[in-house]
Write a protein that holds these residues in place. Structure first.
Motif, PDB file in Angstrom:
ATOM      1  N   MET A 136       0.839  -1.196   0.000  1.00  0.00           N
ATOM      2  CA  MET A 136       0.000   0.000   0.000  1.00  0.00           C
ATOM      3  C   MET A 136       0.881   1.255   0.000  1.00  0.00           C
ATOM      4  SD  MET A 136      -2.940   1.072   2.736  1.00  0.00           S
ATOM      5  CE  MET A 136      -3.857   2.610   2.569  1.00  0.00           C
ATOM      6  N   ALA A 137       0.594   2.164  -0.930  1.00  0.00           N
ATOM      7  CA  ALA A 137       1.408   3.376  -1.065  1.00  0.00           C
ATOM      8  C   ALA A 137       1.234   4.276   0.154  1.00  0.00           C
ATOM      9  CB  ALA A 137       0.998   4.145  -2.326  1.00  0.00           C
ATOM     10  N   ARG A 138       2.353   4.859   0.590  1.00  0.00           N
ATOM     11  CA  ARG A 138       2.291   5.782   1.717  1.00  0.00           C
ATOM     12  C   ARG A 138       1.723   7.126   1.264  1.00  0.00           C
ATOM     13  NH1 ARG A 138       8.067   6.205   4.302  1.00  0.00           N
ATOM     14  NH2 ARG A 138       6.869   7.613   5.674  1.00  0.00           N
ATOM     15  N   PRO A 139       0.902   7.773   2.098  1.00  0.00           N
ATOM     16  CA  PRO A 139       0.353   9.073   1.714  1.00  0.00           C
ATOM     17  C   PRO A 139       1.459  10.121   1.654  1.00  0.00           C
ATOM     18  CG  PRO A 139      -0.142   8.597   4.006  1.00  0.00           C
ATOM     19  CD  PRO A 139       0.448   7.344   3.431  1.00  0.00           C
ATOM     20  N   ARG A 140       1.263  11.107   0.794  1.00  0.00           N
ATOM     21  CA  ARG A 140       2.222  12.184   0.681  1.00  0.00           C
ATOM     22  C   ARG A 140       2.304  12.946   2.006  1.00  0.00           C
ATOM     23  NH1 ARG A 140       2.504  13.371  -5.035  1.00  0.00           N
ATOM     24  NH2 ARG A 140       3.281  11.402  -5.846  1.00  0.00           N
ATOM     25  N   GLU A 141       3.534  13.280   2.404  1.00  0.00           N
ATOM     26  CA  GLU A 141       3.738  13.993   3.652  1.00  0.00           C
ATOM     27  C   GLU A 141       3.931  15.488   3.421  1.00  0.00           C
ATOM     28  OE1 GLU A 141       7.000  12.043   5.500  1.00  0.00           O
ATOM     29  OE2 GLU A 141       5.838  10.246   6.010  1.00  0.00           O
ATOM     30  N   PHE A 142       3.529  15.955   2.245  1.00  0.00           N
ATOM     31  CA  PHE A 142       3.649  17.379   1.935  1.00  0.00           C
ATOM     32  C   PHE A 142       2.502  17.784   1.026  1.00  0.00           C
ATOM     33  CE2 PHE A 142       6.084  15.000  -1.205  1.00  0.00           C
ATOM     34  CZ  PHE A 142       5.671  15.555  -2.409  1.00  0.00           C
ATOM     35  N   THR A 147      12.697  16.475   0.965  1.00  0.00           N
ATOM     36  CA  THR A 147      14.040  15.947   0.745  1.00  0.00           C
ATOM     37  C   THR A 147      14.220  15.674  -0.751  1.00  0.00           C
ATOM     38  OG1 THR A 147      13.357  13.639   0.990  1.00  0.00           O
ATOM     39  CG2 THR A 147      13.976  14.835   3.002  1.00  0.00           C
ATOM     40  N   SER A 148      15.470  15.558  -1.159  1.00  0.00           N
ATOM     41  CA  SER A 148      15.732  15.238  -2.569  1.00  0.00           C
ATOM     42  C   SER A 148      15.112  13.887  -2.938  1.00  0.00           C
ATOM     43  CB  SER A 148      17.239  15.215  -2.828  1.00  0.00           C
ATOM     44  OG  SER A 148      17.796  16.495  -2.639  1.00  0.00           O
ATOM     45  N   ALA A 149      15.164  12.943  -2.007  1.00  0.00           N
ATOM     46  CA  ALA A 149      14.577  11.620  -2.267  1.00  0.00           C
ATOM     47  C   ALA A 149      13.066  11.723  -2.464  1.00  0.00           C
ATOM     48  CB  ALA A 149      14.903  10.678  -1.115  1.00  0.00           C
ATOM     49  N   SER A 150      12.410  12.533  -1.630  1.00  0.00           N
ATOM     50  CA  SER A 150      10.970  12.709  -1.767  1.00  0.00           C
ATOM     51  C   SER A 150      10.627  13.379  -3.089  1.00  0.00           C
ATOM     52  CB  SER A 150      10.425  13.549  -0.612  1.00  0.00           C
ATOM     53  OG  SER A 150      10.548  12.862   0.610  1.00  0.00           O
ATOM     54  N   LEU A 151      11.469  14.323  -3.495  1.00  0.00           N
ATOM     55  CA  LEU A 151      11.243  15.003  -4.771  1.00  0.00           C
ATOM     56  C   LEU A 151      11.288  13.991  -5.915  1.00  0.00           C
ATOM     57  CD1 LEU A 151      12.877  18.363  -5.849  1.00  0.00           C
ATOM     58  CD2 LEU A 151      12.707  16.452  -7.437  1.00  0.00           C
ATOM     59  N   TYR A 152      12.319  13.166  -5.934  1.00  0.00           N
ATOM     60  CA  TYR A 152      12.446  12.168  -7.001  1.00  0.00           C
ATOM     61  C   TYR A 152      11.294  11.169  -6.960  1.00  0.00           C
ATOM     62  CZ  TYR A 152      17.158  13.652  -8.351  1.00  0.00           C
ATOM     63  OH  TYR A 152      18.236  14.364  -8.818  1.00  0.00           O
ATOM     64  N   ASN A 153      10.917  10.739  -5.770  1.00  0.00           N
ATOM     65  CA  ASN A 153       9.831   9.759  -5.645  1.00  0.00           C
ATOM     66  C   ASN A 153       8.497  10.331  -6.126  1.00  0.00           C
ATOM     67  OD1 ASN A 153      11.497   7.771  -4.586  1.00  0.00           O
ATOM     68  ND2 ASN A 153      11.118   8.384  -2.459  1.00  0.00           N
ATOM     69  N   ALA A 154       8.262  11.617  -5.848  1.00  0.00           N
ATOM     70  CA  ALA A 154       6.969  12.213  -6.176  1.00  0.00           C
ATOM     71  C   ALA A 154       6.884  12.730  -7.600  1.00  0.00           C
ATOM     72  CB  ALA A 154       6.681  13.360  -5.196  1.00  0.00           C
ATOM     73  N   PHE A 155       8.003  13.268  -8.108  1.00  0.00           N
ATOM     74  CA  PHE A 155       7.925  13.983  -9.396  1.00  0.00           C
ATOM     75  C   PHE A 155       8.902  13.481 -10.452  1.00  0.00           C
ATOM     76  CE2 PHE A 155       6.825  17.071  -6.000  1.00  0.00           C
ATOM     77  CZ  PHE A 155       5.494  17.285  -6.336  1.00  0.00           C
ATOM     78  N   GLY A 156       9.773  12.558 -10.097  1.00  0.00           N
ATOM     79  CA  GLY A 156      10.786  12.128 -11.053  1.00  0.00           C
ATOM     80  C   GLY A 156      11.993  13.043 -10.979  1.00  0.00           C
ATOM     81  N   ASP A 157      12.787  13.087 -12.049  1.00  0.00           N
ATOM     82  CA  ASP A 157      13.984  13.921 -12.048  1.00  0.00           C
ATOM     83  C   ASP A 157      13.645  15.391 -12.294  1.00  0.00           C
ATOM     84  OD1 ASP A 157      13.388  14.044 -14.733  1.00  0.00           O
ATOM     85  OD2 ASP A 157      15.090  12.825 -15.376  1.00  0.00           O
TER      86      ASP A 157
END
Length: 207
Positions: free
Chosen positions: A1-7, A40-50
């Motif tokens: 199950m996908a985690r909800p966005r924290e932002f 975080t940079s990791a969250s950015l990549y996970n949510a939006f790609g590069d």
């Protein structure tokens, strides 16, 4: 199950837009974006790609809030000639309320990204075609209702309006002076029958 966005995704995209718009694509780093977006940079990549994928997402958001919003407000609620005049009037007003001279993200992208990014060139070409299409529909509708001269070549007039719009956006970054910007668009608007009297235009705007 996908985690909800924290932002807040909308707020994050707006922050990314502000970064790209103010500094350009190349000068904006992933670290700059993550800091501005509050992720975080990791969250950015996970949510939006590069970075490139995020830029395209931001660009589409900008186009929807700008050009497409004007089409929704003007094309279906105003006579066609007035819709064109209102479009340019609003662009000039935006230029005058842009103290940092960020300009237009469409034009900025055309200068920075489109020449060497084939995928983005296709995205930009589609947007420019949509803007030209708006002008062409308005000119054609004005010719049908008699408010725009029927002897004008509809498609060519739409291209002239597009070129005037793009030139206006560039000029506004260099010299955001109302008299200069209004004077620059006055001849092309006069071709479709919009008043060329500066005093009359100022009266209309203050009404």
């Amino acid at each position: 199950m996908a985690r909800p966005r924290e932002f807040d995704e909308d707020a994050a995209l707006d922050a990314a837009m502000a970064q790209f718009w103010s500094h350009g694509y190349e000068a904006t780093s992933v670290r700059d974006l993550a800091t501005a977006m509050g992720v975080t940079s990791a969250s950015l990549y996970n949510a939006f790609g590069d970075k490139r994928a995020l830029y395209e997402r931001v660009f589409e958001r900008y186009v929807d809030r700008g050009f497409r919003d004007r089409v929704r407000r003007f094309e279906h609620h105003m006579p066609p000639r007035d819709a064109i005049a209102a479009f340019f009037d609003e662009i000039i007003q935006l230029a005058m309320s842009d103290p940092h001279r960020k300009g237009c993200l469409i034009v900025n992208s055309a200068m920075e990204l489109a020449p060497h990014d084939k995928q983005f060139h296709r995205v930009l070409s589609r947007v420019l075609k949509d803007i030209e299409g708006f002008f062409e529909r308005c000119v054609a509708a004005g010719q049908r209702d008699g408010s725009i001269p029927a002897n004008l070549h509809t498609a060519d007039m739409a291209k002239a309006l597009l070129a005037s719009l793009m030139g206006l956006r560039v000029l506004a970054r260099v010299a955001p002076q109302r008299a200069l910007l209004e004077g620059a668009v006055r001849p092309v608007l006069a071709m479709i029958g919009v008043s060329t009297n500066p005093k009359k235009q100022r009266t209309r705007r203050s009404a």
